[in-house]
Design an enzyme around this catalytic site. Sequence first.
Site, PDB file in Angstrom:
ATOM      1  N   GLY A 120      90.232  69.218 114.424  1.00 40.73           N
ATOM      2  CA  GLY A 120      91.267  68.188 114.388  1.00 40.73           C
ATOM      3  C   GLY A 120      90.930  67.066 113.421  1.00 40.73           C
ATOM      4  O   GLY A 120      89.846  66.501 113.458  1.00 40.73           O
TER       5      GLY A 120
ATOM      6  N   PHE B 269      92.971  60.730 114.082  1.00 42.68           N
ATOM      7  CA  PHE B 269      92.146  59.518 114.002  1.00 42.68           C
ATOM      8  C   PHE B 269      90.717  59.768 114.480  1.00 42.68           C
ATOM      9  O   PHE B 269      89.758  59.297 113.872  1.00 42.68           O
ATOM     10  CB  PHE B 269      92.783  58.404 114.839  1.00 42.68           C
ATOM     11  CG  PHE B 269      93.995  57.799 114.198  1.00 42.68           C
ATOM     12  CD1 PHE B 269      93.866  57.007 113.072  1.00 42.68           C
ATOM     13  CD2 PHE B 269      95.257  58.033 114.708  1.00 42.68           C
ATOM     14  CE1 PHE B 269      94.977  56.446 112.469  1.00 42.68           C
ATOM     15  CE2 PHE B 269      96.377  57.481 114.113  1.00 42.68           C
ATOM     16  CZ  PHE B 269      96.245  56.687 112.994  1.00 42.68           C
ATOM     17  N   GLY B 270      90.558  60.532 115.579  1.00 43.42           N
ATOM     18  CA  GLY B 270      89.224  60.758 116.132  1.00 43.42           C
ATOM     19  C   GLY B 270      88.355  61.627 115.230  1.00 43.42           C
ATOM     20  O   GLY B 270      87.223  61.260 114.900  1.00 43.42           O
TER      21      GLY B 270
ATOM     22  N   VAL C 186      92.291  76.987 115.096  1.00 44.19           N
ATOM     23  CA  VAL C 186      91.246  77.499 115.996  1.00 44.19           C
ATOM     24  C   VAL C 186      91.941  78.210 117.144  1.00 44.19           C
ATOM     25  O   VAL C 186      92.789  77.630 117.827  1.00 44.19           O
ATOM     26  CB  VAL C 186      90.354  76.350 116.504  1.00 44.19           C
ATOM     27  CG1 VAL C 186      89.387  76.855 117.575  1.00 44.19           C
ATOM     28  CG2 VAL C 186      89.602  75.724 115.341  1.00 44.19           C
TER      29      VAL C 186
ATOM     30  N   GLU D  40     110.466  52.232 119.480  1.00 39.92           N
ATOM     31  CA  GLU D  40     110.560  52.173 118.020  1.00 39.92           C
ATOM     32  C   GLU D  40     111.690  53.047 117.494  1.00 39.92           C
ATOM     33  O   GLU D  40     112.430  52.649 116.587  1.00 39.92           O
ATOM     34  CB  GLU D  40     109.210  52.573 117.402  1.00 39.92           C
ATOM     35  CG  GLU D  40     108.183  51.455 117.563  1.00 39.92           C
ATOM     36  CD  GLU D  40     106.738  51.889 117.349  1.00 39.92           C
ATOM     37  OE1 GLU D  40     105.871  51.006 117.261  1.00 39.92           O
ATOM     38  OE2 GLU D  40     106.469  53.100 117.289  1.00 39.92           O
TER      39      GLU D  40
ATOM     40  N   ASP E 239      93.130  61.641 122.265  1.00 30.63           N
ATOM     41  CA  ASP E 239      94.234  61.868 123.189  1.00 30.63           C
ATOM     42  C   ASP E 239      94.070  63.071 124.101  1.00 30.63           C
ATOM     43  O   ASP E 239      94.803  63.208 125.078  1.00 30.63           O
ATOM     44  CB  ASP E 239      95.541  62.069 122.402  1.00 30.63           C
ATOM     45  CG  ASP E 239      96.067  60.770 121.843  1.00 30.63           C
ATOM     46  OD1 ASP E 239      95.385  59.748 121.999  1.00 30.63           O
ATOM     47  OD2 ASP E 239      97.162  60.788 121.244  1.00 30.63           O
TER      48      ASP E 239
ATOM     49  N   ALA F 259      95.298  55.191 118.878  1.00 31.07           N
ATOM     50  CA  ALA F 259      94.411  55.439 117.750  1.00 31.07           C
ATOM     51  C   ALA F 259      93.049  54.781 117.944  1.00 31.07           C
ATOM     52  O   ALA F 259      92.001  55.392 117.692  1.00 31.07           O
ATOM     53  CB  ALA F 259      95.069  54.930 116.466  1.00 31.07           C
ATOM     54  N   GLN F 260      93.031  53.533 118.422  1.00 28.08           N
ATOM     55  CA  GLN F 260      91.763  52.828 118.595  1.00 28.08           C
ATOM     56  C   GLN F 260      90.813  53.574 119.535  1.00 28.08           C
ATOM     57  O   GLN F 260      89.607  53.620 119.307  1.00 28.08           O
ATOM     58  CB  GLN F 260      92.023  51.419 119.140  1.00 28.08           C
ATOM     59  CG  GLN F 260      92.284  50.399 118.062  1.00 28.08           C
ATOM     60  CD  GLN F 260      91.138  50.345 117.050  1.00 28.08           C
ATOM     61  OE1 GLN F 260      89.962  50.411 117.397  1.00 28.08           O
ATOM     62  NE2 GLN F 260      91.486  50.259 115.785  1.00 28.08           N
TER      63      GLN F 260
END
Lengths: 440, 440
Positions: free
Chosen positions: A18, A21-22, A86, A177, A306, A322-323
């Site tokens: 993946g 972000f991570g 994968v 949004e 996540d 994301a953080q």
Amino acid sequence: MNFSNDLDPTKKVVAVVGAGFGGLKFCKAFRSPLAETVLFDRQNHHLFQPLLYQVATAGLSAPEIAQPVRTIFAGQLRLSIYMDEVEAIDLSGQNLVVDGQACHFDYLVLAVGAVTSYFGHPEWEQHAPGLKSLADAGRIRNDVLQAIEHAEAEIDPVALRRLLTFVIVGGGPTGVEMAGAIADLTKHTMRRDFRRIDPAQARIVLIEAGPRLLAAFHPTLSERARRDLTQMGVEVRLNTMVRGVRAGEVQLDGEILPTDNIVWAAGLQAPPLLAKLPVPKDRAGRLQVAPDCSLPGYANVFAIGDCVALKDAKGLQVPGVAQGAIQMGGHVAKIITAELDAAARKAPVPARKPFAYFDKGSMATIGRARAVAQVGPLRFGGFIAWLMWLGLHLVFLVGLRNRLAVLLQWFYAYVVYRRGARIIWSQKVDALPAAAVPPR
Amino acid sequence: MNFSNDLDPTKKVVAVVGAGFGGLKFCKAFRSPLAETVLFDRQNHHLFQPLLYQVATAGLSAPEIAQPVRTIFAGQLRLSIYMDEVEAIDLSGQNLVVDGQACHFDYLVLAVGAVTSYFGHPEWEQHAPGLKSLADAGRIRNDVLQAIEHAEAEIDPVALRRLLTFVIVGGGPTGVEMAGAIADLTKHTMRRDFRRIDPAQARIVLIEAGPRLLAAFHPTLSERARRDLTQMGVEVRLNTMVRGVRAGEVQLDGEILPTDNIVWAAGLQAPPLLAKLPVPKDRAGRLQVAPDCSLPGYANVFAIGDCVALKDAKGLQVPGVAQGAIQMGGHVAKIITAELDAAARKAPVPARKPFAYFDKGSMATIGRARAVAQVGPLRFGGFIAWLMWLGLHLVFLVGLRNRLAVLLQWFYAYVVYRRGARIIWSQKVDALPAAAVPPR
């Protein structure tokens, strides 16, 4: 091929699944000379997901919020990147199965994110797309724009009303949004574009099952968001459950909403790849990892972002933002670096620290010049919050080289040979006839 | 619906089919207060086709070369725009059939452009896409980028070679530009991006049936293009006929080129819509119009642009380029304006002038800082020609508000409610399952 064959056999292999972000943060932070890193992602790009709703509502184009993974890591030694899915994870045998071939790992970092959840109703997906990928965003954008085009040629008032009704399910940041952006699009951007219809007459309904929008925010900001959206012409329905989704309608308790445009922003779950892993999971299929982010019983396998359910060192649930993913990526990079280093020096394995989440604050945009933000005890709404949101996202995108680069993108492409738009973006490639997919 | 129903019945109806260069110019130039104009196009955008190869090679993103038709004409009175496909044309009855409904016209302007021709082999299309729409460009871009990604994981040397071989069929401007852009992409842009493969080793073959590239240019520029491409690493094959196209190979006389990447830039023909019209056509199905661009026998029906075969007042074939379409669009707008005006004043119908093409010159880009250009007797090559090309196209795009607007696109969208990316771009929507297409 055996993906490990080409690697330096004197080094350990760290596999990462993946490039969200991570995974991205992990690969940036993990620079141990003692290991080879192999990164797998189904896409060739990292996606700045917080702005995906802008692509879905035609505010930004895909390349402006995506960056080729290879460009991000160009020149990084000991990092191999494969655009491949994968298929299976063998935790005990320490192997990934990718495209029918094996990839052995010494350490594994699972950063596979989440997929849209329809709470046991996968058949709703065809009528109510989620918003997790560029393909999703492209589909929603086309559907929204085409509905309005079709409305211009529609004379049946019932069909016309259905074409111009937009229902967004889910009152979290994405739903808020989307509702605000569709209101801006129909009531302002397109105002003068049509002759027979008035897009400003579009009906926009935001449905939330709980008692308030933006449940992760302070209640005053939830109320602010509700008020702002209402002023912008969005019907906000709280405490409202969706009972069914079919072609042309959303079914509520005792009410049918006729609509040709449904966006599903109501829930997420872990990707199917994780379902077979012999580790505890929460109801959404997320892995319940140990405090150091490793899988219980598999100390060399970590999961971040996540796809994880974790109460951190302070006892708080790490939010799926994301953080959280970024901080977990950095945390795991430190652990693996230290352990490889200790092993090389034949020193004792250092103790692992539990992950501690640092909440930098949250923000959600609502529409033109309206947002909500909270940083520690401080809360902001309206234009101030929107300026904060704008500044922060501009900074983030500049970090991705996607904002300033856009300014001179074309000329620049010739001068330094970069091309900002090198993004594989296809709508539902899997739905194309086989002939359109290049043979392997 | 009957598309004419909503129109002012006291005015004449001018129907326009196609929002390419010709149709757009006509609608801009035709502002008679005595008529209602109805414009039909299958797409919601005008496409700047000369830069389509840049989208196909990831240099530009789709919204940068496309503009919503409604935006271009926002606020123009007496112009109705429908995103719909014209299914049939009844010349004698003065009706179009659109979506099963009729649209009566007093004047008709056919500006339907051209489609890719496989010279009687439509089955080649699945392996060798042409380059006429954003969907085509998106498909080629995805195929090219995916082939290189797959190559990174390919160990069979024969399959690897096939993945990294790019064959472009047709040595006109599109073929030359595609070959040069793929050379730039693989040999420069992607140079540092991969670990196992070297994209610079890609084989790029440009095949032309005739004795020289860019047959519409002066022979010295044809030779210059050949030399430049060869220096850039492109194999240029002149006097070479393609005998067959299959999955994984192009068949030449006595030779097989193994390749997974074929782009077809070899020929164009008129769209199928025109096939049934009872007017003379050339071999490519283009309408052989009268000197004033009207159809023989139907003085109130005009055809302009790439769908037309016309020797102009000077006896020269009008080339199938943007300038030809634009000038014809202006010419026809003047004729119809004058005739409506005369009719309103009950004056005699003014004599129609024959169309005269003014050749402003031609240019084709070859690659980074290389192009060829000819303006009257003047000929340019290399960097000078490329600067001319760059300047001219920047000016054109600024005209479309797509270049400068990109600079501050995002902020701008909030300030003036414009969104630059409002383009319906889908790859082969017709290949999607029915459920993905919104119901009408």
